[in-house]
Design a protein around this motif. Sequence first.
Motif, PDB file in Angstrom:
ATOM      1  N   HIS A  26       2.410   6.373  -4.358  1.00 29.71           N
ATOM      2  CA  HIS A  26       2.031   4.969  -4.536  1.00 29.71           C
ATOM      3  C   HIS A  26       2.705   4.074  -3.476  1.00 29.71           C
ATOM      4  O   HIS A  26       3.393   4.560  -2.594  1.00 29.71           O
ATOM      5  CB  HIS A  26       2.419   4.508  -5.938  1.00 29.71           C
ATOM      6  CG  HIS A  26       1.595   5.146  -7.020  1.00 29.71           C
ATOM      7  ND1 HIS A  26       1.943   6.347  -7.596  1.00 29.71           N
ATOM      8  CD2 HIS A  26       0.432   4.772  -7.599  1.00 29.71           C
ATOM      9  CE1 HIS A  26       1.028   6.679  -8.497  1.00 29.71           C
ATOM     10  NE2 HIS A  26       0.091   5.744  -8.533  1.00 29.71           N
ATOM     11  N   ARG A  27       2.495   2.766  -3.611  1.00 30.51           N
ATOM     12  CA  ARG A  27       3.216   1.814  -2.767  1.00 30.51           C
ATOM     13  C   ARG A  27       4.717   1.978  -3.009  1.00 30.51           C
ATOM     14  O   ARG A  27       5.138   2.489  -4.038  1.00 30.51           O
ATOM     15  CB  ARG A  27       2.772   0.389  -3.095  1.00 30.51           C
ATOM     16  CG  ARG A  27       3.366  -0.138  -4.406  1.00 30.51           C
ATOM     17  CD  ARG A  27       2.745  -1.476  -4.800  1.00 30.51           C
ATOM     18  NE  ARG A  27       3.501  -2.072  -5.907  1.00 30.51           N
ATOM     19  CZ  ARG A  27       4.280  -3.154  -5.782  1.00 30.51           C
ATOM     20  NH1 ARG A  27       4.372  -3.775  -4.637  1.00 30.51           N
ATOM     21  NH2 ARG A  27       4.941  -3.627  -6.821  1.00 30.51           N
TER      22      ARG A  27
ATOM     23  N   PRO B 167       0.976   9.205   1.374  1.00 32.96           N
ATOM     24  CA  PRO B 167      -0.297   8.537   1.044  1.00 32.96           C
ATOM     25  C   PRO B 167      -1.421   9.540   0.844  1.00 32.96           C
ATOM     26  O   PRO B 167      -2.362   9.582   1.631  1.00 32.96           O
ATOM     27  CB  PRO B 167      -0.523   7.623   2.251  1.00 32.96           C
ATOM     28  CG  PRO B 167       0.190   8.292   3.377  1.00 32.96           C
ATOM     29  CD  PRO B 167       1.337   9.067   2.788  1.00 32.96           C
TER      30      PRO B 167
ATOM     31  N   ASN C 203       7.435  10.134  -0.517  1.00 37.36           N
ATOM     32  CA  ASN C 203       6.232   9.401  -0.895  1.00 37.36           C
ATOM     33  C   ASN C 203       5.200   9.630   0.191  1.00 37.36           C
ATOM     34  O   ASN C 203       5.478   9.397   1.373  1.00 37.36           O
ATOM     35  CB  ASN C 203       6.540   7.908  -1.008  1.00 37.36           C
ATOM     36  CG  ASN C 203       5.462   7.146  -1.749  1.00 37.36           C
ATOM     37  OD1 ASN C 203       5.455   7.121  -2.975  1.00 37.36           O
ATOM     38  ND2 ASN C 203       4.540   6.550  -1.023  1.00 37.36           N
TER      39      ASN C 203
ATOM     40  N   PRO D 268      -2.894  -3.966  -3.657  1.00 32.64           N
ATOM     41  CA  PRO D 268      -2.444  -4.672  -2.435  1.00 32.64           C
ATOM     42  C   PRO D 268      -2.998  -6.083  -2.276  1.00 32.64           C
ATOM     43  O   PRO D 268      -2.223  -7.020  -2.052  1.00 32.64           O
ATOM     44  CB  PRO D 268      -2.907  -3.742  -1.299  1.00 32.64           C
ATOM     45  CG  PRO D 268      -3.018  -2.378  -1.929  1.00 32.64           C
ATOM     46  CD  PRO D 268      -3.478  -2.648  -3.340  1.00 32.64           C
TER      47      PRO D 268
ATOM     48  N   PHE E  61      13.502  11.243  -1.400  1.00 35.11           N
ATOM     49  CA  PHE E  61      12.400  10.369  -1.832  1.00 35.11           C
ATOM     50  C   PHE E  61      11.243  10.754  -0.930  1.00 35.11           C
ATOM     51  O   PHE E  61      11.282  10.499   0.278  1.00 35.11           O
ATOM     52  CB  PHE E  61      12.784   8.915  -1.633  1.00 35.11           C
ATOM     53  CG  PHE E  61      11.758   7.903  -2.127  1.00 35.11           C
ATOM     54  CD1 PHE E  61      10.521   8.279  -2.636  1.00 35.11           C
ATOM     55  CD2 PHE E  61      12.053   6.554  -2.100  1.00 35.11           C
ATOM     56  CE1 PHE E  61       9.604   7.343  -3.088  1.00 35.11           C
ATOM     57  CE2 PHE E  61      11.141   5.599  -2.544  1.00 35.11           C
ATOM     58  CZ  PHE E  61       9.919   5.993  -3.029  1.00 35.11           C
TER      59      PHE E  61
ATOM     60  N   ILE F  90      19.215  10.074  -1.570  1.00 43.00           N
ATOM     61  CA  ILE F  90      18.495  11.059  -2.384  1.00 43.00           C
ATOM     62  C   ILE F  90      17.216  11.472  -1.659  1.00 43.00           C
ATOM     63  O   ILE F  90      16.805  10.835  -0.692  1.00 43.00           O
ATOM     64  CB  ILE F  90      18.087  10.499  -3.766  1.00 43.00           C
ATOM     65  CG1 ILE F  90      17.069   9.341  -3.611  1.00 43.00           C
ATOM     66  CG2 ILE F  90      19.303  10.045  -4.554  1.00 43.00           C
ATOM     67  CD1 ILE F  90      16.318   9.020  -4.875  1.00 43.00           C
TER      68      ILE F  90
ATOM     69  N   SER G 278       0.839  -1.202   0.000  1.00 43.57           N
ATOM     70  CA  SER G 278       0.000   0.000   0.000  1.00 43.57           C
ATOM     71  C   SER G 278       0.872   1.250   0.000  1.00 43.57           C
ATOM     72  O   SER G 278       2.040   1.193   0.361  1.00 43.57           O
ATOM     73  CB  SER G 278      -0.892   0.022   1.236  1.00 43.57           C
ATOM     74  OG  SER G 278      -1.804  -1.038   1.193  1.00 43.57           O
ATOM     75  N   PRO G 279       0.290   2.391  -0.382  1.00 44.75           N
ATOM     76  CA  PRO G 279       1.041   3.653  -0.299  1.00 44.75           C
ATOM     77  C   PRO G 279       1.306   4.009   1.162  1.00 44.75           C
ATOM     78  O   PRO G 279       0.415   3.897   2.003  1.00 44.75           O
ATOM     79  CB  PRO G 279       0.074   4.677  -0.917  1.00 44.75           C
ATOM     80  CG  PRO G 279      -0.962   3.886  -1.653  1.00 44.75           C
ATOM     81  CD  PRO G 279      -1.062   2.564  -0.947  1.00 44.75           C
ATOM     82  N   ILE G 280       2.531   4.411   1.477  1.00 40.10           N
ATOM     83  CA  ILE G 280       2.875   4.822   2.846  1.00 40.10           C
ATOM     84  C   ILE G 280       3.692   6.106   2.793  1.00 40.10           C
ATOM     85  O   ILE G 280       4.160   6.512   1.735  1.00 40.10           O
ATOM     86  CB  ILE G 280       3.716   3.756   3.589  1.00 40.10           C
ATOM     87  CG1 ILE G 280       5.087   3.582   2.901  1.00 40.10           C
ATOM     88  CG2 ILE G 280       2.981   2.443   3.690  1.00 40.10           C
ATOM     89  CD1 ILE G 280       6.105   2.880   3.768  1.00 40.10           C
ATOM     90  N   LEU G 281       3.876   6.722   3.964  1.00 46.07           N
ATOM     91  CA  LEU G 281       4.812   7.837   4.068  1.00 46.07           C
ATOM     92  C   LEU G 281       6.238   7.300   4.064  1.00 46.07           C
ATOM     93  O   LEU G 281       6.601   6.493   4.921  1.00 46.07           O
ATOM     94  CB  LEU G 281       4.577   8.618   5.373  1.00 46.07           C
ATOM     95  CG  LEU G 281       5.580   9.745   5.633  1.00 46.07           C
ATOM     96  CD1 LEU G 281       5.422  10.872   4.626  1.00 46.07           C
ATOM     97  CD2 LEU G 281       5.436  10.300   7.041  1.00 46.07           C
ATOM     98  N   PHE G 282       7.026   7.745   3.095  1.00 40.85           N
ATOM     99  CA  PHE G 282       8.456   7.405   3.042  1.00 40.85           C
ATOM    100  C   PHE G 282       9.172   8.723   2.817  1.00 40.85           C
ATOM    101  O   PHE G 282       9.050   9.315   1.754  1.00 40.85           O
ATOM    102  CB  PHE G 282       8.726   6.443   1.892  1.00 40.85           C
ATOM    103  CG  PHE G 282      10.158   5.935   1.790  1.00 40.85           C
ATOM    104  CD1 PHE G 282      11.162   6.381   2.632  1.00 40.85           C
ATOM    105  CD2 PHE G 282      10.483   4.974   0.838  1.00 40.85           C
ATOM    106  CE1 PHE G 282      12.467   5.898   2.527  1.00 40.85           C
ATOM    107  CE2 PHE G 282      11.786   4.485   0.720  1.00 40.85           C
ATOM    108  CZ  PHE G 282      12.773   4.960   1.564  1.00 40.85           C
ATOM    109  N   ARG G 283       9.859   9.187   3.842  1.00 39.72           N
ATOM    110  CA  ARG G 283      10.532  10.471   3.702  1.00 39.72           C
ATOM    111  C   ARG G 283      12.022  10.255   3.878  1.00 39.72           C
ATOM    112  O   ARG G 283      12.491  10.050   4.995  1.00 39.72           O
ATOM    113  CB  ARG G 283       9.976  11.439   4.741  1.00 39.72           C
ATOM    114  CG  ARG G 283      10.451  12.838   4.517  1.00 39.72           C
ATOM    115  CD  ARG G 283       9.441  13.807   5.078  1.00 39.72           C
ATOM    116  NE  ARG G 283       9.988  15.135   5.144  1.00 39.72           N
ATOM    117  CZ  ARG G 283       9.254  16.222   5.272  1.00 39.72           C
ATOM    118  NH1 ARG G 283       7.938  16.135   5.343  1.00 39.72           N
ATOM    119  NH2 ARG G 283       9.808  17.409   5.319  1.00 39.72           N
ATOM    120  N   ASN G 284      12.723  10.247   2.762  1.00 44.11           N
ATOM    121  CA  ASN G 284      14.173  10.075   2.789  1.00 44.11           C
ATOM    122  C   ASN G 284      14.794  11.370   2.294  1.00 44.11           C
ATOM    123  O   ASN G 284      14.440  11.860   1.229  1.00 44.11           O
ATOM    124  CB  ASN G 284      14.565   8.929   1.853  1.00 44.11           C
ATOM    125  CG  ASN G 284      15.979   8.437   2.103  1.00 44.11           C
ATOM    126  OD1 ASN G 284      16.201   7.632   2.999  1.00 44.11           O
ATOM    127  ND2 ASN G 284      16.934   8.930   1.334  1.00 44.11           N
TER     128      ASN G 284
END
Lengths: 307, 307
Positions: free
Chosen positions: B97-98, B114, B112, B300, B110, B108, A106-112
């Motif tokens: 997205h996922r 939701p 993402n 999913p 990134f 970098i 599923s879409p999630i929060l990914f903060r890099n």
Amino acid sequence: MSQSTYVIGHQQPDTDTICSAVAYARLKEKQGADAVPARAGELNPETQFVLERWDVDAPSHLEDASGEQLILVDHNEHSQTVTGAREAEIMEIIDHHRIGDVETSSPILFRNEPVGSTATILSELFDDAGETPSTRTAGLLLSGLLSDTVVLRSPTTTDRDRVVAEELAEIAGVDYEEYGKELLTHKSKIGEKTPREMILSDFKEFEFGTHELGIGQIETVEPAVVLHQKDAVLEAMDDVATEREYSAFVLLVTDLLEEDTTALVAGDEIETVEAGLDTAFSEQEAFLPGVMSRKKQVVPPLEDAFR
Amino acid sequence: MSQSTYVIGHQQPDTDTICSAVAYARLKEKQGADAVPARAGELNPETQFVLERWDVDAPSHLEDASGEQLILVDHNEHSQTVTGAREAEIMEIIDHHRIGDVETSSPILFRNEPVGSTATILSELFDDAGETPSTRTAGLLLSGLLSDTVVLRSPTTTDRDRVVAEELAEIAGVDYEEYGKELLTHKSKIGEKTPREMILSDFKEFEFGTHELGIGQIETVEPAVVLHQKDAVLEAMDDVATEREYSAFVLLVTDLLEEDTTALVAGDEIETVEAGLDTAFSEQEAFLPGVMSRKKQVVPPLEDAFR
Ligand SMILES: [Mn+2]
Ligand SMILES: [Mn+2]
């Protein structure tokens, strides 16, 4: 009753990983979530000092994350996650490393973000949420930031880290240069360790294509303490490389004062390591002038060479 | 002279992908970067309408990204990237997205989140940078947001999308409900297409373990236009599944007014699709009440079933 979410950093936890887990769990709690900090391994002496200094309990050790809900901080690749993470549900990721192999359905929060520490990003997340960290939380975040950036001296340091460090130092009520120096003395307490403990205390595993590599780092103001027992250290590296079937084990002995690194190497693929680091090893040792960051100066060229 | 960076969305570009690429390139330019929007395929009729409406040139088609520097928007998995992306340098990713399989060797940005559209995140990035989008750029971002969220009706819609939509509509000088309805009529202009064009116009490929799947979606106010030619549509799906060796081809015919989906299926693994979607296909057709989002309601469970 709904399930708690564990906020957890990488194996062989360092100060940024532990302090980020504790601080982010607090922010999530303020926002009404049921979030609990956890750790994936034993605390190092620097982190123990930090938790005592700010009077904060150590997060409990999560032995197996299967079936749990996880927020990953300070890492995003499975070779570094807590045991069972592949059978866990990854809810969020906050990190400052290369993009690794964690996938979700599923879409999630990914903060890099390419900044000096995960603690830096978390301080900004407090800000975005309109929350001010407590004195203790600010002390923890400052510790993670100063530890990862070697008191703002590592080449990974950005202007954002400098701004955040000043803000956190003010809330925590410390001089960050002075506090940073105190931290570094704890980081470099390596004399009491066995060679095996020494090489595994800040250690990460990587999969580059078909190769597995171990890359350890010892950041110290006294590199001679390590290099004077080079034969025993190399023997320990050989043992680990054989047990875990690594193509190579690279140990970075980083001189925090001179801002240079002496690399030691073990394993079968020494020539590939030489090509990647653009150096020649003599008696399994090479001097890398100006190298301080595993993440930024060592992992990318080694990955390119091994793929 | 330094190299330009291409800001580019997924193959079979949709309105969110194209508008996000154009808007983010503008923001990067304002910040002094040499960023150029690009596209990975042909424009659909809705996106053509949007670019004409806001008097913006179509981004040029990047045929091969090998050796280039890329910022990925609106996707983060290689099965959806422009040709050559594996041989390109990925500089940043902005998506909703996922988490997919794109890896990098250096740290970098990134980001993402939701939320309902990549355009929503980009609007917030303009805000964070203290920049206000121009009327045109606001028009594009609003179009991406309304297209992806079906005018804020899709279950992927969040409060953040609603807030951003109001702000963008004000800058762009339109009523978003009214403008949204106009958009939808263009989205549903499917009557003029061949069955093959129809099933591939909003189409994504996924790798779930050892299985490759194609999942297309037709969002329309007239599902009957598609379902009345079901035999020809299924034949086209069979052809594509055979050519590309898909385990299954799932086509979602989504009724924008009723907010339901009729799914068609082709390929060898129909039972696995049935298990994933918790439904039974009769003559390769199943009704999925309340399903509107491929990303959130279909991908999913299918991934879980195929892994
Ligand atoms: Mn860190
Ligand atoms: Mn989108």
